[in-house]
Each structure stands twice: as C-alpha cells, then as structure tokens.
Design an enzyme around this catalytic site. Structure first.
Site, PDB file in Angstrom:
ATOM      1  N   ARG A  50      33.347  19.251  35.072  1.00 16.54           N
ATOM      2  CA  ARG A  50      33.449  20.404  34.177  1.00 16.54           C
ATOM      3  C   ARG A  50      34.647  20.191  33.254  1.00 16.54           C
ATOM      4  NH1 ARG A  50      34.245  25.261  38.035  1.00 16.54           N
ATOM      5  NH2 ARG A  50      34.323  26.458  36.098  1.00 16.54           N
ATOM      6  N   LYS A  79      33.628  24.385  47.311  1.00 17.62           N
ATOM      7  CA  LYS A  79      33.203  25.784  47.467  1.00 17.62           C
ATOM      8  C   LYS A  79      32.137  26.187  46.440  1.00 17.62           C
ATOM      9  CE  LYS A  79      36.871  28.026  44.799  1.00 17.62           C
ATOM     10  NZ  LYS A  79      37.775  29.171  44.763  1.00 17.62           N
ATOM     11  N   ASP A  80      31.970  25.391  45.369  1.00 17.74           N
ATOM     12  CA  ASP A  80      30.920  25.672  44.380  1.00 17.74           C
ATOM     13  C   ASP A  80      29.570  25.065  44.763  1.00 17.74           C
ATOM     14  OD1 ASP A  80      32.749  26.990  42.751  1.00 17.74           O
ATOM     15  OD2 ASP A  80      33.234  25.199  41.585  1.00 17.74           O
ATOM     16  N   LEU A  96      33.216  38.577  45.467  1.00 13.55           N
ATOM     17  CA  LEU A  96      32.827  39.664  46.371  1.00 13.55           C
ATOM     18  C   LEU A  96      33.419  39.440  47.762  1.00 13.55           C
ATOM     19  CD1 LEU A  96      29.053  40.213  45.470  1.00 13.55           C
ATOM     20  CD2 LEU A  96      30.996  41.603  44.774  1.00 13.55           C
ATOM     21  N   ARG A  97      33.572  38.170  48.153  1.00 13.74           N
ATOM     22  CA  ARG A  97      34.163  37.849  49.463  1.00 13.74           C
ATOM     23  C   ARG A  97      35.603  38.350  49.536  1.00 13.74           C
ATOM     24  NH1 ARG A  97      37.856  34.292  50.479  1.00 13.74           N
ATOM     25  NH2 ARG A  97      37.598  33.355  48.430  1.00 13.74           N
ATOM     26  N   ARG A  98      36.372  38.051  48.483  1.00 15.46           N
ATOM     27  CA  ARG A  98      37.766  38.516  48.457  1.00 15.46           C
ATOM     28  C   ARG A  98      37.808  40.050  48.399  1.00 15.46           C
ATOM     29  NH1 ARG A  98      39.168  33.856  44.125  1.00 15.46           N
ATOM     30  NH2 ARG A  98      39.885  32.243  45.586  1.00 15.46           N
ATOM     31  N   ARG A 139      37.223  37.016  35.304  1.00 14.80           N
ATOM     32  CA  ARG A 139      36.571  35.712  35.273  1.00 14.80           C
ATOM     33  C   ARG A 139      37.372  34.750  34.412  1.00 14.80           C
ATOM     34  NH1 ARG A 139      31.228  34.680  35.137  1.00 14.80           N
ATOM     35  NH2 ARG A 139      31.994  32.550  35.104  1.00 14.80           N
ATOM     36  N   ASN A 157      38.958  30.466  33.715  1.00 15.45           N
ATOM     37  CA  ASN A 157      39.731  29.460  34.435  1.00 15.45           C
ATOM     38  C   ASN A 157      41.073  30.053  34.883  1.00 15.45           C
ATOM     39  OD1 ASN A 157      41.573  29.206  32.243  1.00 15.45           O
ATOM     40  ND2 ASN A 157      40.192  27.776  31.223  1.00 15.45           N
ATOM     41  N   ARG A 178      42.870  33.741  34.006  1.00 12.53           N
ATOM     42  CA  ARG A 178      43.032  34.805  35.001  1.00 12.53           C
ATOM     43  C   ARG A 178      44.500  35.203  35.167  1.00 12.53           C
ATOM     44  NH1 ARG A 178      39.462  32.910  39.973  1.00 12.53           N
ATOM     45  NH2 ARG A 178      39.535  30.861  38.996  1.00 12.53           N
ATOM     46  N   CYS A 204      27.837  31.061  46.739  1.00 13.54           N
ATOM     47  CA  CYS A 204      29.278  31.343  46.626  1.00 13.54           C
ATOM     48  C   CYS A 204      29.539  32.705  45.988  1.00 13.54           C
ATOM     49  CB  CYS A 204      29.999  30.220  45.866  1.00 13.54           C
ATOM     50  SG  CYS A 204      29.388  29.939  44.207  1.00 13.54           S
TER      51      CYS A 204
END
Length: 308
Positions: free
Chosen positions: A9, A81-82, A128-130, A147, A149, A153, A240
């Site tokens: 990326r 994790k992606d 959503l996990r956090r 959202r 990079n 953030r 994820c």
C-alpha cells in the site's frame, strides 16, 4: 541474483514496513535486488465511511493480491491484522515476521491515561473491537469514528477536539513515534486485533524460489501465537471490521489464548481464556466457548446493524 518486486500500500506506515522487510531480505541474501510497486486498495480510497460500513474482508489487500496473480509483483507485505483467515487459491503466507508490541495505545491531548480521561471524553477510533472494549470499561465515553493513516488520525486529535485516539503500538514504533504514546493499554483492558504487531509476507504458492528467499523472515513463535488467534477469527467467521479480538502468548511451552466478542455499544463483552500446545485446537476451543456464551447472536446483530 535475480531482481524481485514487492507490492505494498502507499501509506507512510505500509512503505516503512515494506522497506524494513526489503532491508532484512537484503541482509540475508547478498546482491538481491528488490523493486517496489505501490498499490492503492479499496480501503485506502474510501475514507469518509467507517471500515465496518465499507464491508467485506480484505479491504486493504485485494488489489495487491490481483497484482500477484498478474505477476506484476512477486510478493507482498501486509499488516497481518488486515489479512482474512482464508488464503485465496494459489497464494500463501510465506512468512510471518517476529511480532512487535501487539497492544493498543492511547494518545491523549494532555498525556493522561485512559482511566484519567474526563467523564464524557471523546475518543477517536474506527475499530468496533476497540470501541466495544473501551465502552465496556468506560460507558461514559463517546466514540468518534476516525479513519485514515496514522498521521491523519493523530492530526484529528486537535482537528476534532478529541480527548484521545486509540492506535496500535507497533505502527507508532515502526514510524519512530513511540514518544507520542500516552499509555499502552493492558491486554486485560483491551485485547488486540488478531495478528496485531506482526507482518504477513504473501506470495504465489507455486513460486518456490520466492518462497525460499522469503522463508528467512518467518518467526516460528509468532506463527504459533497468531495461528491460534486466526483460528478463533476463522471459526467466528469474522473480518477485521467485526468486534472480535484474540491474543495468544507463549508461557513456557504452552500457549495462553484469550478471545473476546463484544456488542458495538460495549454493553455485552464475552471473554474466554484457555491454554494448550496445539494452536488450531486451542483456537477452536476458545471460539466454541464464545459461541456457547452467545457470540453468534452478538455478531449476527452487529452485521445487521452494519448493513443498514
């Protein structure tokens, strides 16, 4: 030695991670030439919607995998994790790198800890996990979707007048920004994303020469722990963008694995811990216990809310 091409990326973190991998490969393989192909993914293009709403697994990898199929690149570097738990046909994980700090961290405007944030604090995260875990610990906080990079953030902290943002420790460390961290959240409070802190090196299964070149990057202990975590995710059919977390660590010869499933509002948080030596069997055991407690119903509700 031949010249090979890596796909990545375009984000500053992705480029930094890929350059780290390239340097390690060149350390091991004298004279190896590596070119870099920068690829824009769907997850990079759509920044005005929360990740969970964009939907689908592999938001940050599909276009990179396509480039591998088309032989424009020989291998790819992803954040593990992606990665979806199932590999597309013809591709494989040739190596999983040694894991860095897997924890989540908070960056607060005044350097305070998460516990010391004011009542009603505004906390930025798109995960959503956090959100599920932090709201479970502090129902008073307000989660604000953020959202982009890492640089973007961090800037949103001031722009949106947030009290804190939550990020992965490993990304900040790789960027050389560890001093920005206000607190590393304990895994008691916040179980990380599956595979957080490790890099996945992917290539074509048939390409034996590339597989051999990449094999030097594989860390056996990390592969064991993340296999247990990814088994939980796979059994729960999660991507994820779903509030699922799993974290395994080695204690002596044994693996200790904790898995969580939460509702997006944090009101329900299921947690299970087990130990064992077989990563896949352990992952299945923890997932089954979560399912017995009602994980399936929680996740079905989350998916329904996302699709609306």
């Amino acid at each position: 030695m031949k010249r090979i091409v890596v796909g990545t990326r375009k984000s500053p973190l992705a480029l930094t991670q890929t350059e780290m991998v390239m340097a390690k490969l060149q350390e091991h393989h004298t004279g190896l030439e590596i070119g870099m192909e920068k690829i824009v993914t769907k997850g990079d293009r759509i920044l005005d919607v929360t990740l969970s709403k964009v939907g689908g697994k592999g938001l940050f990898i599909k276009e990179i995998e396509q480039a591998m199929y088309e032989k424009k690149i020989d291998f790819a570097v992803h954040s593990l994790k992606d990665m979806p738990t199932e590999m597309p046909e013809g591709l494989m994980l040739a190596a999983i790198t040694e894991r860095e700090d897997p924890r989540d961290v908070v960056i607060t405007r005044n350097g305070s800890t998460f516990a010391d944030l004011p009542i009603g604090a505004r906390v930025g995260t798109s995960s959503l996990r956090r959100a599920a875990q932090l709201l479970n610990a502090r129902p008073d906080i307000e989660i604000v979707s953020v959202r982009g990079n890492i640089n973007t953030r961090i800037a949103k902290l001031e722009e949106l007048q947030l009290d804190a943002i939550v990020l992965a420790a490993a990304g900040l460390e790789r960027m050389g920004w560890a001093e920005k961290i206000s607190e590393r959240l304990s895994t008691e409070l916040c179980i990380p994303a599956v595979g957080q802190g490790a890099l996945a090196i992917q290539c074509r299964s048939e390409d034996e020469e590339i597989r051999e070149i990449l094999s030097v990057l594989d860390d056996v202990n990390t592969r064991r722990t993340v296999t247990a975590e990814r088994t939980v995710l796979g059994r729960l059919n999660g991507g994820c963008q779903i509030p699922i977390g799993a974290f395994a660590e080695l204690e002596g010869g044994e693996l200790k694995l904790t898995g969580i499933v939460g509702s997006a509002d944090g009101l329900t948080l299921l947690k299970e811990t087990a130990t064992g030596t077989d990563p896949m069997a352990l992952g299945h055991a923890v997932a089954e216990r979560l399912i017995e407690k009602g994980a399936g119903e929680i996740l079905a509700k989350v998916r329904e809310e996302i699709s609306q």
